[in-house]
Scaffold this motif. Structure first.
Motif, PDB file in Angstrom:
ATOM      1  N   MET A  53       0.810  -1.227   0.000  1.00 29.61           N
ATOM      2  CA  MET A  53       0.000   0.000   0.000  1.00 29.61           C
ATOM      3  C   MET A  53       0.839   1.272   0.000  1.00 29.61           C
ATOM      4  O   MET A  53       0.301   2.370   0.046  1.00 29.61           O
ATOM      5  CB  MET A  53      -0.917   0.040   1.222  1.00 29.61           C
ATOM      6  CG  MET A  53      -2.110  -0.886   1.208  1.00 29.61           C
ATOM      7  SD  MET A  53      -3.111  -0.885  -0.290  1.00 29.61           S
ATOM      8  CE  MET A  53      -3.571   0.809  -0.491  1.00 29.61           C
ATOM      9  N   ARG A  74      -4.095   3.910  -7.584  1.00 28.65           N
ATOM     10  CA  ARG A  74      -4.550   4.079  -6.203  1.00 28.65           C
ATOM     11  C   ARG A  74      -6.031   3.777  -6.034  1.00 28.65           C
ATOM     12  O   ARG A  74      -6.447   3.177  -5.045  1.00 28.65           O
ATOM     13  CB  ARG A  74      -4.324   5.531  -5.746  1.00 28.65           C
ATOM     14  CG  ARG A  74      -2.925   5.819  -5.337  1.00 28.65           C
ATOM     15  CD  ARG A  74      -2.669   5.404  -3.912  1.00 28.65           C
ATOM     16  NE  ARG A  74      -1.324   5.812  -3.537  1.00 28.65           N
ATOM     17  CZ  ARG A  74      -0.678   5.376  -2.476  1.00 28.65           C
ATOM     18  NH1 ARG A  74      -1.241   4.505  -1.680  1.00 28.65           N
ATOM     19  NH2 ARG A  74       0.522   5.793  -2.207  1.00 28.65           N
ATOM     20  N   TYR A  79      -7.708  -0.701   1.184  1.00 25.78           N
ATOM     21  CA  TYR A  79      -6.955  -1.236   2.314  1.00 25.78           C
ATOM     22  C   TYR A  79      -7.836  -1.268   3.553  1.00 25.78           C
ATOM     23  O   TYR A  79      -8.504  -0.294   3.877  1.00 25.78           O
ATOM     24  CB  TYR A  79      -5.732  -0.333   2.521  1.00 25.78           C
ATOM     25  CG  TYR A  79      -4.887  -0.592   3.739  1.00 25.78           C
ATOM     26  CD1 TYR A  79      -4.378  -1.857   4.010  1.00 25.78           C
ATOM     27  CD2 TYR A  79      -4.559   0.446   4.605  1.00 25.78           C
ATOM     28  CE1 TYR A  79      -3.584  -2.076   5.111  1.00 25.78           C
ATOM     29  CE2 TYR A  79      -3.763   0.242   5.717  1.00 25.78           C
ATOM     30  CZ  TYR A  79      -3.273  -1.027   5.968  1.00 25.78           C
ATOM     31  OH  TYR A  79      -2.473  -1.239   7.066  1.00 25.78           O
ATOM     32  N   GLY A 101     -14.214   6.316   2.770  1.00 23.49           N
ATOM     33  CA  GLY A 101     -13.847   5.514   1.594  1.00 23.49           C
ATOM     34  C   GLY A 101     -14.010   6.287   0.301  1.00 23.49           C
ATOM     35  O   GLY A 101     -13.431   5.916  -0.721  1.00 23.49           O
ATOM     36  N   TYR A 103     -13.209   9.507   0.092  1.00 21.27           N
ATOM     37  CA  TYR A 103     -12.215  10.580   0.040  1.00 21.27           C
ATOM     38  C   TYR A 103     -11.134  10.198  -0.959  1.00 21.27           C
ATOM     39  O   TYR A 103     -10.852   9.036  -1.166  1.00 21.27           O
ATOM     40  CB  TYR A 103     -11.527  10.789   1.402  1.00 21.27           C
ATOM     41  CG  TYR A 103     -12.398  11.354   2.496  1.00 21.27           C
ATOM     42  CD1 TYR A 103     -13.737  11.626   2.285  1.00 21.27           C
ATOM     43  CD2 TYR A 103     -11.862  11.618   3.742  1.00 21.27           C
ATOM     44  CE1 TYR A 103     -14.517  12.142   3.307  1.00 21.27           C
ATOM     45  CE2 TYR A 103     -12.640  12.132   4.777  1.00 21.27           C
ATOM     46  CZ  TYR A 103     -13.960  12.382   4.547  1.00 21.27           C
ATOM     47  OH  TYR A 103     -14.732  12.889   5.566  1.00 21.27           O
ATOM     48  N   GLY A 104     -10.506  11.189  -1.526  1.00 22.16           N
ATOM     49  CA  GLY A 104      -9.394  10.911  -2.426  1.00 22.16           C
ATOM     50  C   GLY A 104      -8.552  12.145  -2.572  1.00 22.16           C
ATOM     51  O   GLY A 104      -8.859  13.199  -2.004  1.00 22.16           O
ATOM     52  N   LYS A 105      -7.484  11.996  -3.332  1.00 22.21           N
ATOM     53  CA  LYS A 105      -6.543  13.099  -3.499  1.00 22.21           C
ATOM     54  C   LYS A 105      -7.246  14.328  -4.078  1.00 22.21           C
ATOM     55  O   LYS A 105      -7.042  15.443  -3.653  1.00 22.21           O
ATOM     56  CB  LYS A 105      -5.435  12.652  -4.454  1.00 22.21           C
ATOM     57  CG  LYS A 105      -4.086  13.258  -4.126  1.00 22.21           C
ATOM     58  CD  LYS A 105      -3.066  12.957  -5.204  1.00 22.21           C
ATOM     59  CE  LYS A 105      -2.844  11.475  -5.425  1.00 22.21           C
ATOM     60  NZ  LYS A 105      -1.772  11.170  -6.353  1.00 22.21           N
ATOM     61  N   GLN A 156     -14.887   2.300  -1.692  1.00 22.58           N
ATOM     62  CA  GLN A 156     -13.850   2.757  -2.620  1.00 22.58           C
ATOM     63  C   GLN A 156     -14.069   2.219  -4.031  1.00 22.58           C
ATOM     64  O   GLN A 156     -13.441   2.682  -4.976  1.00 22.58           O
ATOM     65  CB  GLN A 156     -12.464   2.328  -2.126  1.00 22.58           C
ATOM     66  CG  GLN A 156     -11.943   3.175  -1.002  1.00 22.58           C
ATOM     67  CD  GLN A 156     -10.549   2.735  -0.570  1.00 22.58           C
ATOM     68  OE1 GLN A 156     -10.380   2.148   0.484  1.00 22.58           O
ATOM     69  NE2 GLN A 156      -9.555   3.009  -1.386  1.00 22.58           N
TER      70      GLN A 156
END
Lengths: 263, 289
Positions: A53, A74, A79, A101, A103-105, A156
Motif C-alpha cells: 500500500m 490508487r 486497504y 472511503g 475521500y481521495g486526493k 472505494q
C-alpha cells in the motif's frame, strides 16, 4: 481475465532498524481469487501489506499493481487496516467512517455528491449495518466495527482489497458473514488478499495461499501450499500447533500432494 | 468597557484554541501544543530583533516558522532516529526554548524588549494599553482583539475547507496514506495553525496556559459528544464559559485572570466527568430493572 496478475512483488526487502522483516520476497498473485497470507507472528505479514500500500518504504525491490505503479492505480486498490489500529472512541458515526472511503486526493475539499452518498449507503447495507448507520462507532461490537472497516473499503469501489486480520476478535457468525461478502466480491472478479493467523480455518476460507516467514516459504493453490512440509518450514518449532493442523488436514480428507515447492 | 474587551479577547483565544485542541486531543498529541507554544520563543525573538516592532506580521511568520520546525524536528527524532515520542517532544521544545532564553538574556539584550515573564504568563489585564485608534479619537478596541480575530478567521477558513483532511488525519492517518492523500501536508498545516494560535495568544494568556485553552475544553467536550462537529462547538462553549466565570471570579477574589480562567476550565472538566459518570450509572440501573 483469469490469468491476469493482480499484485506482483519483486525482490522485496523491508527492514525496521535492526534486521529485515521481509527478505527478498518475490511473487505474482492471480486476479479474482481470495488469497490468504499466513505465517507465524512477526513473519512480516502486516509489513508486506503496508509495503504494497506504499505505507512503508522498501529497502530494496518494488511492487506493481495491475502492471502499473501504485500511484497510477490508487483508486483500484482498497486497504482494510487492523481494527485495533484506530481509536474507536473517535466522535464519528458509522456513516462518517464509511464516507471516508469516498475521500481521495482530488476530492478532499469538495462536499460528497449524491453518487458518493448512494455508494456509502449501499456499502453500509451490504455489510448489514443499515440499522446502525447513525450510531457512534464506539457503541458497536468488535465484529460490527470490523464490518464498518470493510464497508469503508467497499465504498472505494476498488478491484483489489487488502485486509489485515479481518477475523481477529470477531465471533464465528461475523466471520462467516464477512466471508460471504468477500466471496460475493470474488465472484464479481475482485481480488481479495487477507492476512490470517488461524491455521484451523485456512481450508474453509482460501483458495490460494502465500506462506510467509520473513522469506517467502511457498505460494500457490491451497493444495500445493498447505502441506505439513511447508508449514513446518514456516512455523519451525511450534510443533503442537502443527500436529493439530495435520489432524485437520487428515480429518477433512484433503488430497495432499507431497512435493517440494521451488523457492 | 475595558472588562468587555478583555472578555471578548479571551473568548476569541478560547475559541481559536478549542477548535484546534479538538484535533490535538483526538490525535493524542496534546503535548505537541505545549511543545510548540514554548518552542516558538526563538522565532519571536529573532523576528522582533529584525522588525523592532511587536505588532509586525514578521513576528507571526517567524513564530509560525519556528513552530513548523519544532513539529518537523519532533517527527524526525521520533520516526527517523527512533527516539520515543514523548522524549523527542521533551528534547526539542526545551532546547528551542532555552535558545530563546539565551537570546533574550544575552545576545539581543537591549535590542529586544521582551520580558520572559510576559512570554510565559502573559498579561490579559494589560491588553487595553495597546489600543487601535483611528482618526485620532475613534477607539476601536485593543490590538490583541484584532490579532485574535484575524487568526480566528484564518483558522476557521482552513478548518472548514480542510475539514475532511483533518478528520482523516485524526481518525486514521494510514488509511489516508493508502488513499494516496498527502497526510504530511495536513499534519504540517495543522501544526502551522497550532503555532499561529499559540503565538497570537502568548501575550494575552502566556505560553504556559495556552495549552490549557487548547486541551481542557476539547477534552471536556469529548466526554459528552458523539460526533466531530458538535464536539468542536461544545469545546468552544466550554472555553467561553471558563473565560466568563474565570474573569468574574478573578475580579472578585483579586487573583490572576488567566489563572482563574484555566482553573475554572479544569474544574468544569471534573464536574462534567462526574455528572457523566452518574448519568451513565443511572442509565445502567434503568436497563437492569
Amino acid at each position: 481475465m483469469k490469468d491476469q496478475i493482480s499484485i506482483e512483488v519483486h525482490n522485496l526487502t523491508v527492514s525496521y532498524g535492526a534486521g529485515p522483516v521481509l527478505w527478498d520476497v518475490d511473487f505474482e498473485l492471480p486476479t479474482g481469487k481470495i488469497i490468504g497470507v499466513i505465517g507465524p507472528n512477526g513473519s512480516g505479514k502486516t509489513t508486506l501489506l503496508k509495503t504494497i500500500m506504499g505505507l512503508l518504504e522498501p529497502s530494496s525491490g518494488y511492487v506493481k499493481i495491475q502492471n502499473k505503479s501504485l500511484n497510477e492505480v490508487r483508486d483500484k486498490i482498497a486497504y482494510v487496516p487492523q481494527r485495533t489500529s484506530v481509536d474507536w472512541d473517535f466522535p464519528a458515526s458509522v456513516y462518517d467512517v464509511v464516507m471516508m472511503g469516498r475521500y481521495g486526493k482530488r476530492n478532499l475539499i469538495r462536499r460528497p455528491n449524491n453518487a458518493d452518498v448512494e455508494i456509502v449507503e449501499q456499502s453500509i447495507q451490504k455489510v448489514g449495518l443499515s440499522d446502525f448507520r447513525d450510531r457512534q462507532i464506539s457503541q458497536l461490537s468488535g465484529g460490527q466495527q470490523q464490518r464498518v472497516f470493510i464497508a469503508r473499503a467497499l465504498a472505494q469501489k476498488a478491484d483489489i482489497y487488502l485486509l489485515d486480520e479481518p477475523f481477529a476478535g470477531v465471533d464465528a457468525a461475523t466471520e462467516s458473514s464477512i466471508i460471504s461478502i468477500l466471496e460475493e466480491m470474488r465472484n464479481e472478479g475482485k481480488t481479495v488478499l487477507i492476512i490470517h493467523h488461524d491455521l484451523q480455518t485456512v481450508l474453509e476460507h482460501f483458495e490460494y495461499l502465500v506462506l510467509l516467514n520473513t522469506r517467502l516459504i511457498a505460494k500457490g493453490n491451497l493444495q500445493e501450499v498447505f502441506t505439513k512440509e511447508n508449514l513446518s518450514n514456516a512455523y519451525g518449532g511450534q510443533l503442537t500447533l502443527l500436529s493439530k493442523v495435520v489432524e485437520i488436514i487428515k480429518a477433512t480428507d484433503f488430497p495432499i500432494r507431497e512435493k517440494d515447492v521451488d523457492l | 468597557m475595558n472588562d468587555f474587551w478583555i472578555i471578548l479577547t479571551a473568548s476569541l483565544v478560547a475559541i481559536n484554541a478549542s477548535v484546534l485542541g479538538v484535533f490535538l486531543v483526538l490525535r493524542k498529541m496534546s503535548m505537541m501544543g505545549d511543545a510548540i507554544s514554548h518552542a516558538v520563543l526563538p522565532g519571536i525573538v529573532v523576528a522582533y530583533y529584525f522588525s523592532g516592532d511587536r505588532t509586525s506580521p514578521l513576528m507571526l511568520l517567524g513564530a509560525a516558522l519556528t513552530g513548523l520546525i519544532t513539529a518537523f524536528l519532533i517527527d524526525w527524532l521520533a520516526k527517523k532516529v527512533k527516539i520515543q515520542g514523548d522524549a523527542s517532544i521533551g528534547i526539542t521544545y526545551t532546547l528551542l526554548f532555552a535558545v530563546g532564553m539565551i537570546m533574550i538574556s544575552g545576545w539581543f539584550k537591549g535590542n529586544v524588549d521582551i520580558d520572559l515573564d510576559c512570554v510565559l504568563y502573559g498579561d490579559i489585564a494589560m491588553i487595553n494599553l495597546d489600543k487601535i485608534i483611528v482618526d485620532q479619537n475613534l477607539y476601536l478596541g485593543p490590538r490583541a482583539f484584532y490579532v485574535e480575530l484575524v487568526a480566528g478567521l484564518i483558522i476557521f477558513l482552513f478548518v472548514i475547507l480542510g475539514f475532511r483532511g483533518f478528520k482523516l488525519l485524526s481518525f486514521d492517518e494510514d488509511y489516508g496514506l493508502a488513499l494516496g492523500i498527502n497526510m504530511n501536508f495536513w499534519h504540517y498545516l495543522m501544526m502551522g495553525l497550532v503555532s499561529l494560535v499559540t503565538v497570537v495568544s502568548f501575550e494575552v494568556v502566556g505560553a504556559v496556559l495556552v495549552i490549557g485553552f487548547l486541551i481542557i475544553p476539547a477534552a471536556t467536550a469529548q466526554l459528552i459528544t458523539k460526533r466531530l462537529i458538535p464536539m468542536i462547538f461544545t469545546a468552544c462553549g466550554f472555553g467561553i464559559i471558563a473565560v466568563l466565570v474565570g474573569f468574574y471570579l478573578a475580579n472578585w477574589m483579586n487573583v490572576s485572570i488567566t489563572g482563574a480562567m484555566i482553573a475554572v476550565s479544569g474544574i468544569l472538566f471534573f464536574k462534567v466527568m462526574m455528572i457523566n459518570a452518574m448519568v451513565s450509572r443511572k442509565k445502567l440501573r434503568v436497563k437492569m430493572h
